[in-house]
Design a protein around this motif. Structure first.
Motif, PDB file in Angstrom:
ATOM      1  N   PHE A   1      24.128  16.124   6.481  1.00 30.27           N
ATOM      2  CA  PHE A   1      24.906  16.177   7.726  1.00 30.27           C
ATOM      3  C   PHE A   1      24.823  17.578   8.327  1.00 30.27           C
ATOM      4  N   VAL A   2      24.362  17.649   9.571  1.00 27.35           N
ATOM      5  CA  VAL A   2      24.296  18.925  10.296  1.00 27.35           C
ATOM      6  C   VAL A   2      25.562  19.033  11.132  1.00 27.35           C
ATOM      7  N   THR A   3      26.429  19.979  10.781  1.00 23.71           N
ATOM      8  CA  THR A   3      27.763  20.061  11.369  1.00 23.71           C
ATOM      9  C   THR A   3      27.835  21.090  12.491  1.00 23.71           C
ATOM     10  N   ASN A   4      28.328  20.635  13.640  1.00 22.83           N
ATOM     11  CA  ASN A   4      28.711  21.537  14.719  1.00 22.83           C
ATOM     12  C   ASN A   4      30.075  22.121  14.347  1.00 22.83           C
ATOM     13  N   PRO A   5      30.234  23.455  14.269  1.00 20.66           N
ATOM     14  CA  PRO A   5      31.487  24.027  13.773  1.00 20.66           C
ATOM     15  C   PRO A   5      32.661  23.929  14.735  1.00 20.66           C
TER      16      PRO A   5
ATOM     17  N   GLY B   1      13.952  18.336  17.623  1.00 23.61           N
ATOM     18  CA  GLY B   1      13.367  19.493  16.952  1.00 23.61           C
ATOM     19  C   GLY B   1      13.084  19.238  15.487  1.00 23.61           C
ATOM     20  N   LEU B   2      14.001  18.529  14.815  1.00 18.91           N
ATOM     21  CA  LEU B   2      13.803  18.216  13.395  1.00 18.91           C
ATOM     22  C   LEU B   2      12.627  17.250  13.195  1.00 18.91           C
ATOM     23  N   ILE B   3      12.482  16.310  14.113  1.00 20.97           N
ATOM     24  CA  ILE B   3      11.354  15.380  14.017  1.00 20.97           C
ATOM     25  C   ILE B   3      10.032  16.126  14.177  1.00 20.97           C
ATOM     26  N   VAL B   4       9.985  17.051  15.128  1.00 22.51           N
ATOM     27  CA  VAL B   4       8.773  17.855  15.340  1.00 22.51           C
ATOM     28  C   VAL B   4       8.451  18.669  14.088  1.00 22.51           C
ATOM     29  N   GLU B   5       9.493  19.286  13.484  1.00 22.01           N
ATOM     30  CA  GLU B   5       9.290  20.072  12.267  1.00 22.01           C
ATOM     31  C   GLU B   5       8.799  19.188  11.116  1.00 22.01           C
ATOM     32  N   ALA B   6       9.416  18.016  10.956  1.00 20.60           N
ATOM     33  CA  ALA B   6       9.017  17.114   9.871  1.00 20.60           C
ATOM     34  C   ALA B   6       7.556  16.699  10.019  1.00 20.60           C
ATOM     35  N   MET B   7       7.169  16.359  11.236  1.00 19.99           N
ATOM     36  CA  MET B   7       5.785  15.941  11.478  1.00 19.99           C
ATOM     37  C   MET B   7       4.823  17.098  11.251  1.00 19.99           C
TER      38      MET B   7
ATOM     39  N   LEU C   1      25.161  24.014   8.625  1.00 25.60           N
ATOM     40  CA  LEU C   1      26.095  24.375   9.678  1.00 25.60           C
ATOM     41  C   LEU C   1      25.328  24.918  10.885  1.00 25.60           C
ATOM     42  N   MET C   2      25.563  24.313  12.050  1.00 31.47           N
ATOM     43  CA  MET C   2      24.960  24.818  13.270  1.00 31.47           C
ATOM     44  C   MET C   2      25.650  26.107  13.689  1.00 31.47           C
ATOM     45  N   GLN C   3      24.971  26.900  14.509  1.00 36.42           N
ATOM     46  CA  GLN C   3      25.544  28.132  15.021  1.00 36.42           C
ATOM     47  C   GLN C   3      25.878  27.970  16.504  1.00 36.42           C
ATOM     48  N   LEU C   4      26.996  28.549  16.917  1.00 38.12           N
ATOM     49  CA  LEU C   4      27.405  28.524  18.310  1.00 38.12           C
ATOM     50  C   LEU C   4      27.321  29.929  18.895  1.00 38.12           C
ATOM     51  N   PRO C   5      26.832  30.064  20.164  1.00 40.29           N
ATOM     52  CA  PRO C   5      26.274  28.995  20.985  1.00 40.29           C
ATOM     53  C   PRO C   5      24.940  28.504  20.441  1.00 40.29           C
ATOM     54  N   PHE C   6      24.569  27.287  20.855  1.00 39.09           N
ATOM     55  CA  PHE C   6      23.304  26.719  20.402  1.00 39.09           C
ATOM     56  C   PHE C   6      22.150  27.592  20.854  1.00 39.09           C
ATOM     57  N   GLN C   7      21.192  27.803  19.968  1.00 33.95           N
ATOM     58  CA  GLN C   7      20.073  28.688  20.262  1.00 33.95           C
ATOM     59  C   GLN C   7      18.741  27.971  20.051  1.00 33.95           C
ATOM     60  N   PRO C   8      17.702  28.339  20.828  1.00 36.53           N
ATOM     61  CA  PRO C   8      16.363  27.815  20.554  1.00 36.53           C
ATOM     62  C   PRO C   8      15.954  28.197  19.127  1.00 36.53           C
ATOM     63  N   GLY C   9      15.253  27.312  18.458  1.00 34.31           N
ATOM     64  CA  GLY C   9      14.841  27.579  17.087  1.00 34.31           C
ATOM     65  C   GLY C   9      15.838  27.118  16.051  1.00 34.31           C
ATOM     66  N   ALA C  10      16.968  26.550  16.508  1.00 35.56           N
ATOM     67  CA  ALA C  10      17.992  26.099  15.555  1.00 35.56           C
ATOM     68  C   ALA C  10      17.467  24.989  14.661  1.00 35.56           C
ATOM     69  N   ALA C  11      16.687  24.077  15.229  1.00 36.78           N
ATOM     70  CA  ALA C  11      16.150  22.962  14.434  1.00 36.78           C
ATOM     71  C   ALA C  11      15.209  23.476  13.345  1.00 36.78           C
ATOM     72  N   ARG C  12      14.426  24.498  13.672  1.00 39.45           N
ATOM     73  CA  ARG C  12      13.505  25.059  12.681  1.00 39.45           C
ATOM     74  C   ARG C  12      14.282  25.670  11.514  1.00 39.45           C
ATOM     75  N   ARG C  13      15.380  26.364  11.824  1.00 40.74           N
ATOM     76  CA  ARG C  13      16.202  26.968  10.767  1.00 40.74           C
ATOM     77  C   ARG C  13      16.836  25.897   9.888  1.00 40.74           C
ATOM     78  N   ILE C  14      17.354  24.825  10.514  1.00 37.57           N
ATOM     79  CA  ILE C  14      17.983  23.748   9.755  1.00 37.57           C
ATOM     80  C   ILE C  14      16.958  23.049   8.868  1.00 37.57           C
ATOM     81  N   PHE C  15      15.756  22.807   9.413  1.00 40.52           N
ATOM     82  CA  PHE C  15      14.739  22.117   8.613  1.00 40.52           C
ATOM     83  C   PHE C  15      14.319  22.981   7.421  1.00 40.52           C
ATOM     84  N   ALA C  16      14.263  24.291   7.613  1.00 42.25           N
ATOM     85  CA  ALA C  16      13.929  25.189   6.502  1.00 42.25           C
ATOM     86  C   ALA C  16      14.977  25.084   5.401  1.00 42.25           C
TER      87      ALA C  16
END
Length: 331
Positions: free
Chosen positions: A185-189, A253-259, A216-231
């Motif tokens: 679960f990716v949580t928005n804080p 973003g997570l789908i792109v990283e997974a692929m 845990l997601m970071q606020l405000p949302f930033q580009p590259g967040a999906a890459r950090r979560i997938f890592a």
């Protein structure tokens, strides 16, 4: 040198051969003026270059058509579809809509609310939490306050939204029904994200007793967040079989990283988004997502404001517009 004297309402009345009161009535309620008279006034306005002073009128009546919508972030934002629906619906009803960006800052959010109150806004539509002190100011004013995208137990005035806790529960039931056993679960804080998380965890652990890994997601949302979560997911001892994201752009973003790493979606890892934005149905694979009824939210708010203008009592202070899970290819 061009004249600095601005045309007045009396100039329009003289050019249209009507009284100033008729011109004033034309601006406040065009349908109350005879068609031929209205056309003469319209032509006189064009000839004189007259612009009505809406601010003066609102100060005189202590009312205005200004509606202030406050959102935490403009892009990327979960609220874009809702805001577009609201602007379209309210503008067609004659409202002047402004959008303020709070940047997840409580002080800035409250400053924008106080500014809207100072301009005698017809309504303030908020998406964030408001302090008790500012709630008191709003309640003492004649401004309609509408909290959207949530169902608070004690709304400032009116709330139009849905239960994030119920969304979490429904997602847990959906994931279980699809046969997944290792959710991440990716949580928005923010408060709404925490409610979705808690609803999911309670339902999941009651039904299966299994643990859930989290990011845990970071606020405000930033580009590259999906890459950090997938890592973070890649570093887990056991890869989850389904990831529940915040907004759809995170799922994308997570789908792109997974692929990129050679994983198949959903065979190796499934992904679920939130918001059912346009990208969810256009992406390949299409994204399973939680749909929010933006049009119903906008129509409900427009109806509430219209009823308030008529002096009618608003009996339903908390309106649940619901949600639904749209199952697609990603999960």
């Amino acid at each position: 040198m061009a004249s600095t004297t601005l045309p007045t309402l009396s100039d329009v009345a003289k050019a249209a051969s009507v009284s100033s009161a008729t011109v004033s009535r034309y601006f406040s309620n065009p349908d109350s003026v005879a068609t031929k008279t209205a056309e003469r006034i319209r032509q006189a306005v064009l000839e004189t270059g007259y612009t009505p002073n809406r601010l003066a009128g609102s100060l005189a009546s202590n009312k205005s058509q200004l509606v202030s919508i406050l959102i935490p972030q403009l892009a990327p934002s979960l609220f874009i579809e809702t805001i577009e629906a609201l602007v379209s619906k309210l503008s067609s009803a004659g409202c002047i809509v402004t959008v303020g960006v709070t940047e997840f800052d409580a002080a800035h959010n409250e400053a924008l609310i106080m500014a809207a109150l100072a301009y005698r806004a017809k309504a303030i539509i908020v998406t964030g939490e408001v302090s008790d002190e500012v709630r008191k100011f709003i309640r003492q004013s004649s401004t309609t306050a509408i909290e959207i995208w949530d169902l608070p137990e004690d709304p400032i005035d009116i709330a139009v939204g849905f239960s994030h806790w119920e969304i979490g529960r429904s997602l847990a039931q959906f994931v279980r029904s699809r046969g997944y056993t290792r959710p991440h679960f990716v949580t928005n804080p923010g408060p709404r994200g925490i409610k979705r998380r808690n609803g999911f965890l309670e339902e999941w652990q009651t039904g299966t007793g299994c643990d859930v890994t989290e990011s845990l997601m970071q606020l405000p949302f930033q580009p590259g967040a999906a890459r950090r979560i997938f890592a973070e997911i890649q570093r887990l001892e056991e890869r989850p079989d389904v990831v529940l994201c915040g907004p759809d752009w995170m799922a994308q973003g997570l789908i792109v990283e997974a692929m990129h790493f050679g994983l198949r979606v959903p065979e190796d890892i499934a992904v679920i988004g939130f918001g059912n934005s346009a990208v969810a149905s256009e992406m390949r694979p299409t994204i399973t997502s939680v749909d929010i009824d933006d049009q119903r939210i906008a129509e409900t708010i427009a109806e509430i404001l219209l009823n308030r203008d008529r002096g009618e009592e608003i009996r339903e202070k908390v309106v649940n517009t619901g949600f639904k899970i749209i199952a697609r290819e990603s999960a």
